[in-house]
Design a protein around this motif. Sequence first.
Motif, PDB file in Angstrom:
ATOM      1  N   PHE B 693       0.766  -1.252   0.000  1.00 57.31           N
ATOM      2  CA  PHE B 693       0.000   0.000   0.000  1.00 57.31           C
ATOM      3  C   PHE B 693       0.794   1.298   0.000  1.00 57.31           C
ATOM      4  N   ARG B 697       2.165   9.884  -3.114  1.00 53.44           N
ATOM      5  CA  ARG B 697       1.261  10.224  -4.235  1.00 53.44           C
ATOM      6  C   ARG B 697       1.469  11.669  -4.666  1.00 53.44           C
ATOM      7  N   SER B 707       2.102  13.191   5.164  1.00 50.56           N
ATOM      8  CA  SER B 707       2.017  13.200   6.629  1.00 50.56           C
ATOM      9  C   SER B 707       1.596  11.808   7.057  1.00 50.56           C
ATOM     10  N   LEU B 709      -0.828  11.148   8.785  1.00 48.67           N
ATOM     11  CA  LEU B 709      -2.288  11.025   8.747  1.00 48.67           C
ATOM     12  C   LEU B 709      -2.718  10.358   7.444  1.00 48.67           C
ATOM     13  N   GLU B 710      -1.970  10.618   6.383  1.00 52.12           N
ATOM     14  CA  GLU B 710      -2.390  10.155   5.060  1.00 52.12           C
ATOM     15  C   GLU B 710      -1.475   9.088   4.469  1.00 52.12           C
ATOM     16  N   PRO B 712       0.154   5.670   4.565  1.00 49.41           N
ATOM     17  CA  PRO B 712      -0.096   4.455   5.349  1.00 49.41           C
ATOM     18  C   PRO B 712       1.190   3.684   5.655  1.00 49.41           C
ATOM     19  N   LEU B 713       1.292   3.204   6.876  1.00 51.87           N
ATOM     20  CA  LEU B 713       2.436   2.378   7.267  1.00 51.87           C
ATOM     21  C   LEU B 713       1.941   1.045   7.805  1.00 51.87           C
ATOM     22  N   THR B 714       2.781   0.039   7.672  1.00 48.31           N
ATOM     23  CA  THR B 714       2.426  -1.289   8.152  1.00 48.31           C
ATOM     24  C   THR B 714       2.173  -1.264   9.655  1.00 48.31           C
ATOM     25  N   ALA B 715       1.063  -1.847  10.072  1.00 50.71           N
ATOM     26  CA  ALA B 715       0.754  -1.953  11.497  1.00 50.71           C
ATOM     27  C   ALA B 715       0.784  -3.432  11.887  1.00 50.71           C
ATOM     28  N   GLU B 717      -1.460  -5.378  12.806  1.00 52.95           N
ATOM     29  CA  GLU B 717      -2.538  -6.183  12.229  1.00 52.95           C
ATOM     30  C   GLU B 717      -2.251  -6.596  10.785  1.00 52.95           C
ATOM     31  N   ASP B 718      -1.342  -5.884  10.136  1.00 52.12           N
ATOM     32  CA  ASP B 718      -1.022  -6.220   8.745  1.00 52.12           C
ATOM     33  C   ASP B 718       0.032  -7.321   8.648  1.00 52.12           C
ATOM     34  N   THR B 772      -2.545  -2.729  -4.464  1.00 55.65           N
ATOM     35  CA  THR B 772      -3.701  -2.412  -3.625  1.00 55.65           C
ATOM     36  C   THR B 772      -4.883  -3.298  -4.011  1.00 55.65           C
TER      37      THR B 772
END
Lengths: 297, 803
Positions: B693, B697, B707, B709-710, B712-715, B717-718, B772
């Motif tokens: 992901f 962009r 930022s 906020l926008e 996405p980084l691996t957490a 749960e991923d 994605t």
Amino acid sequence: MGVPRFELLEPVTYEEASRLISAHETIPLAGGTAIISMMRQRLFNPSHIVSLHKISGLGGVSPAKSGGLSIGAMATLRSVEIHPAVRSQYPLLSETLSSVANVRVRWSATVGGNLAHGDYRLDPPGALIALGARVRLGSARGERELQLEDFFRGFFETAKEDDEIILGVDLPPTDEEASGHYLKFTSHASADWPCVGVAVYIKENFSGKCESARVVLTAAAQTPLLLEGVDEILSGEAVTEAAAQKVADLTHSQLDSIEDSSGSTWYKREIAPVLVRRALLEAARRKPKARDERRKN
Amino acid sequence: MTRESIEWSVVGHDVLRLDGPAKVRGVQRYLADKVFPGALHLALARSTHPHAKILRVDTRAAGGVPGVAAVFTGENLLAVHGVRPCYGPAFRDQPILAFGKVRYAGEPIAAVAAENREAAEEAAALIEAEYEELPHVQNPFEAAQHGAPLLHDSLEPAGAFADLMALKGHPGTNICTHYKQRQGDAEKALAEADHVLEDTYTCPPVSHAHLEPHGAAAWFEPGGRLIVHTTSQTPYFVRGDLAAIFGIALADVRVVVPPLGGSYGGKIYDKLEPLTCLMAKVTSRPVQLHLSREEVFYTSSRHGAATKIWTGIKDGKITARKVEVFYDAGAYAEVGPRIAQKTGSTAPGPYKFPNVSVDAFCVYTNKTPSGPLRGFGVPQLAIAYETHMNKAATILEKDPVALRREYVLEEGDLYSTGSPVTSIGLRACLDSVSRVVEKTSENRPAPTLGPGLTQEKHIARGRGIALGFKSVISPTISNAIVELNSDGSAIVRSATVEMGQGATTAFAQIAAEELGLDVNKVHVTTPDTDQSPYDTLTAGSRSTYHMGNAVIGAARQIREKLLETASEALEIPSEEFELREGRVFSRSLPERAIAIPEIFLKRFGAPGTTLTGEGTFQGHAVKADPETGQTPRMTEHWFAGASGAEVEVDTETGFVKVTRLVSSADVGRAINPRHCVEQVQGAAAMTLGFALFESMRIEDGRLVNGSFLEYPLTAFEDMPREFITDIVENPLESGPYGARGVGETGTMALKPAIVNAIHDAVDIWLKDMPVTPEKVLRAMREASGAAPGKEASGAAPDGEGPK
């Protein structure tokens, strides 16, 4: 970057807050999770900020006159999420709130701030609309209230006038035979904004047939979308796969999808019915367990 | 990992990280924790346009903010006498502050120095610039064509590194480097092939996302010495370039680097240092600059790339491999030319193909400058050559693992550069991942269903593997000094930067092993160019090997001195001695022993002195022929790694859940097996985000998700439910105890392993990273003939490949 300089005003009544907001052409500060971030990025540069923190009576969760639950605008998302009355009577809301950002954000962000932001991607409005919530607004001109689904008017646009402050939301009484589910679909990392969220709230009669159901999509369009015509399909029926699919198909005519970094308009339209069907079936599947748990308690 | 027998006391053991306790307790002091008394705070004003002439920068309002000491622009920079205005490790193409024009949205155009950070930021926000917009170019393939908007009129080679000395650039184009490799005749073989596979793969720029943003503090001492504290992977490069920029002697620049809070290539070469030092010079005050998270996105990124690949198949054999890769340098080349040259040389993949052609370009575009990111450009190639191996297997009707075994490089093979392949554990890595991926767990847990799924009917499962390889950066040099104290404790002076990779622990283990010490009695210093000897850089998984060898060299000098004195004292020849547990003893008569403090007394007649050793290690490579890439020695050594993935694809939403991830890496010999596993796992976890992901962009030439906020980084749960790491030990003869580096090996092959697994599951080939859910669903619809309507094409693509 840090937050630019501003003067913090701390009124003790919402009427006073309303006047100060008008006088300084600014906005109220609740949890600050959105505003502070916008100020750091210099997207918003107010000279004054009106804090709502010293106004009494805006916090907490309490029984409503109607028999439901009243949630103060300044109640933090986390405090609502873990409130015993919310957990036992409105598990859909608790489940939805638990999916918001992370626990640190949830201890800061408030229910009122969340709604006032008008961001189509936020999770809580879906569950609150599904539960039939009404939002109370107040200003120096007086108070009014409206159904939450009528509050969201457009892209980051709400029915709240600039001088109005959200005072709280009221949930109608819950139902022993009700069940719900919030399905948050993220197309990037699990902790990202939703691509599409679906909140479902189903009430059944004693024979296990659906009495009424509310299905709300978030992040899919410019505002949360409460599907129309769900009761016509489900009323008096069991929530089977076929019935759920019929409800899901309502999105084809009702969803005017929005493109964002999580998905194109095409993608959101493609997956919305899939997620509606799955959320309905999951809500229906959960019901007996929820009932059992309530019996145990 | 089980080890039957280990001949060493410290090396090869799971020693706990020496920097662990301070980091776990939160008492590790990073640069931003340091107090620089009297230092002004800097804040930057940045360009709002991707490509524009600067007409005017208005600093008047900024200068009027209380507490502001100086406001400085690119025009001011040009007026300063004796300061070289541009920097860069390959070309001196990057201005300290933009002058004349801006080349990316987010480029610094002015700096404010103020008594506090708030005033500096307030003033920076008041700086207004007028621009004349120029056409901009974002796609590296388009940027490489004649007629594309030109970023740089001319290029000045930096001459800072041996392998980058001959760079000239390609005037009149945005191509700053063109690497070529030719073996046999790939064009002819493709023309004569029965089947030709041809595809273009794209990877977007992604962020290093190191938790600690960049920071620097600097001041000139009254005597003219320049002192710099900075978050850098390259203290010696920074020292050298600052000396050149300000026209002072190397000895008059001191660069101090505390442990970094992550880096991954994002803090390499010059970043904030030239500007910070410039502001120290013009204000005659200490100054400090700490970037915000958002500004990190405007400072460095991983090269996006468009990789075109051709595979020719004739009579059941792969006969040709051709690759054209366009690395997206962004606005300034940084070390992109080395990526095109060195990594471009591995573009054919780790195989024996008779006919090979590679053209690797590094191309300027109007975006954040790119740099290395954990893998130095290899993942952008492996996605092409490893999915093509699976495609070729389909055509040849062979098992993808078996096909790889047929072509994989092995010891003694000649690579397509003409270089012999030595000590390369590719086959062992391949065996390892294929074994784990082929085997289904016996007690397989219930499937991890996609969002909202309660039954398996919309789940498709697939498995895939992939290989990757990389050559170590060569030539480079590492020096180390080891000092043994009379109490049996030791100090290792090294300029290797501790950025979380565990280098300091590895060096302590090596010194302790050589000197027979407890590892906790060895202190490894942090880099300070006044105290630590030269090291080329901390990057490219090179430190354990190069600096490790230097530490061995230094420690052995001390060891010899210890044995020499012990030999005199005990009247035993030094060949008979063992050095363990702080004492020297005879192998045959262990009771004949002398402890280190006694040796010091014997040798010096008094305690308090130190024994010092100095080690140097230099890696070698022979410059390649510029037209064919042929060289008898392209690198000092190789890295081999493999990945295996098992995925569940939600066929209704395209959501991909990686349920099992297997990483295998040849580490030579593990100095610290546990650290090796952690490095490989960390690399895999990081790459998972790039596969699924992550993407910086760009819309209308501007970054739109800069930022957290926008972006996405691996957490957690991923993460895959099963996360298996297998360390392959194929000792490297020239390595310290047989070791080679490990930091990047887990990144190389993971993306193609996932793409191959998705193909196995739902029979689609994905070419644009990240994969994605939308791309998966779209490809599935296209494959089934139900292609999405025209209206759907408005979706913002992540990839930027040729059309």
